[in-house]
Scaffold this motif. Structure first.
Motif, PDB file in Angstrom:
ATOM      1  N   GLU A   1       0.035  59.833-161.764  1.00  0.00           N
ATOM      2  CA  GLU A   1       0.110  58.721-160.813  1.00  0.00           C
ATOM      3  C   GLU A   1       1.447  57.989-160.941  1.00  0.00           C
ATOM      4  N   GLY A   2       1.999  57.538-159.826  1.00  0.00           N
ATOM      5  CA  GLY A   2       3.226  56.758-159.826  1.00  0.00           C
ATOM      6  C   GLY A   2       4.510  57.557-159.795  1.00  0.00           C
ATOM      7  N   VAL A   3       4.438  58.875-159.649  1.00  0.00           N
ATOM      8  CA  VAL A   3       5.622  59.742-159.656  1.00  0.00           C
ATOM      9  C   VAL A   3       6.086  59.952-158.211  1.00  0.00           C
ATOM     10  N   ARG A   4       7.414  59.952-158.006  1.00  0.00           N
ATOM     11  CA  ARG A   4       7.980  60.258-156.688  1.00  0.00           C
ATOM     12  C   ARG A   4       7.684  61.724-156.363  1.00  0.00           C
ATOM     13  N   ILE A   5       7.240  61.975-155.137  1.00  0.00           N
ATOM     14  CA  ILE A   5       6.876  63.332-154.714  1.00  0.00           C
ATOM     15  C   ILE A   5       7.581  63.678-153.406  1.00  0.00           C
ATOM     16  N   ARG A   6       7.550  64.979-153.083  1.00  0.00           N
ATOM     17  CA  ARG A   6       8.095  65.478-151.815  1.00  0.00           C
ATOM     18  C   ARG A   6       7.086  66.456-151.245  1.00  0.00           C
ATOM     19  N   VAL A   7       6.853  66.393-149.944  1.00  0.00           N
ATOM     20  CA  VAL A   7       5.899  67.274-149.271  1.00  0.00           C
ATOM     21  C   VAL A   7       6.575  68.614-148.989  1.00  0.00           C
ATOM     22  N   VAL A   8       5.914  69.706-149.413  1.00  0.00           N
ATOM     23  CA  VAL A   8       6.456  71.044-149.182  1.00  0.00           C
ATOM     24  C   VAL A   8       5.609  71.855-148.202  1.00  0.00           C
ATOM     25  N   GLU A   9       4.401  71.399-147.934  1.00  0.00           N
ATOM     26  CA  GLU A   9       3.521  72.103-147.009  1.00  0.00           C
ATOM     27  C   GLU A   9       2.540  71.111-146.404  1.00  0.00           C
ATOM     28  N   HIS A  10       2.211  71.327-145.140  1.00  0.00           N
ATOM     29  CA  HIS A  10       1.291  70.440-144.432  1.00  0.00           C
ATOM     30  C   HIS A  10       0.192  71.304-143.835  1.00  0.00           C
TER      31      HIS A  10
ATOM     32  N   GLY B   1      -3.500  70.699-142.015  1.00  0.00           N
ATOM     33  CA  GLY B   1      -4.547  69.798-141.529  1.00  0.00           C
ATOM     34  C   GLY B   1      -4.220  68.363-141.910  1.00  0.00           C
ATOM     35  N   THR B   2      -5.131  67.743-142.627  1.00  0.00           N
ATOM     36  CA  THR B   2      -4.907  66.353-143.070  1.00  0.00           C
ATOM     37  C   THR B   2      -4.362  66.296-144.486  1.00  0.00           C
ATOM     38  N   ARG B   3      -4.273  67.435-145.171  1.00  0.00           N
ATOM     39  CA  ARG B   3      -3.787  67.468-146.553  1.00  0.00           C
ATOM     40  C   ARG B   3      -2.334  67.928-146.608  1.00  0.00           C
ATOM     41  N   VAL B   4      -1.661  67.492-147.655  1.00  0.00           N
ATOM     42  CA  VAL B   4      -0.280  67.917-147.866  1.00  0.00           C
ATOM     43  C   VAL B   4      -0.141  68.478-149.271  1.00  0.00           C
ATOM     44  N   LYS B   5       0.717  69.491-149.409  1.00  0.00           N
ATOM     45  CA  LYS B   5       1.029  70.053-150.715  1.00  0.00           C
ATOM     46  C   LYS B   5       2.323  69.391-151.146  1.00  0.00           C
ATOM     47  N   VAL B   6       2.341  68.889-152.395  1.00  0.00           N
ATOM     48  CA  VAL B   6       3.496  68.131-152.871  1.00  0.00           C
ATOM     49  C   VAL B   6       4.011  68.706-154.176  1.00  0.00           C
ATOM     50  N   VAL B   7       5.286  68.374-154.469  1.00  0.00           N
ATOM     51  CA  VAL B   7       5.894  68.679-155.751  1.00  0.00           C
ATOM     52  C   VAL B   7       6.535  67.391-156.243  1.00  0.00           C
ATOM     53  N   ALA B   8       6.698  67.301-157.578  1.00  0.00           N
ATOM     54  CA  ALA B   8       7.385  66.145-158.150  1.00  0.00           C
ATOM     55  C   ALA B   8       8.837  66.182-157.693  1.00  0.00           C
TER      56      ALA B   8
END
Length: 156
Positions: free
Chosen positions: A137-146, A148-155
């Protein structure tokens, strides 16, 4: 003298309720590129009926009561139609692709799930997210895949 205003106002209320519950009853007609709206007609008829009832109690001639009621109903129709068009234009319903957006993890994110807040212009709530590797929790993330309503993220 009151009866025509009560009848038209009641019909307008019925059209308004039907338009709000079922949907605009005139959507299927191509009249003037959206110049006819059941919701706006209902509002105009209700305003006509109410303003006619109120102005009947004044010392005006019957002609002026109808003129005032019709003018107020026309003004209400135009205002309602403009408002409805503006609302329809602002809600295009097209999903926004979140790939590339950054944000912050709001809960621990695992392959099973978690929550993030994204920094995009249309992102006002949290989104469900998942990641290949756990992200605290609290880590900056970036979306790599979208998806539906969910997103896949990486730090980030």
């Amino acid at each position: 003298m009151l009866m025509p205003f009560i009848i038209i106002g009641s019909i307008g209320l019925l059209v308004l309720v039907i338009s709000l519950v079922v949907g605009d009853v005139f959507d299927h007609f191509e009249i003037g590129e959206g110049a006819l709206s059941g919701t706006a007609l209902g509002i105009a008829a209700v305003v006509f009926g109410a303003s006619g009832v109120f102005t009947t109690s004044s010392a005006l001639d019957d002609v002026w009561v109808y003129v005032i009621a019709a003018a107020l109903a026309l003004a209400a129709y135009v205002v309602a139609l403009l408002f409805i068009r503006k609302l329809a234009a602002s809600s295009d319903g097209a999903p926004v692709n979140a790939v590339g957006l950054t944000g912050v993890s709001r809960s621990p994110i695992t392959p099973a799930g978690g929550e993030v807040s994204l920094d995009g212009p249309q992102e006002i709530e949290r989104r469900l997210a998942y990641a290949d590797a756990p992200i605290p929790e609290g880590v900056r993330i970036r979306v790599v895949e979208h998806s539906g309503t969910r997103v896949k993220v990486v730090a980030d």
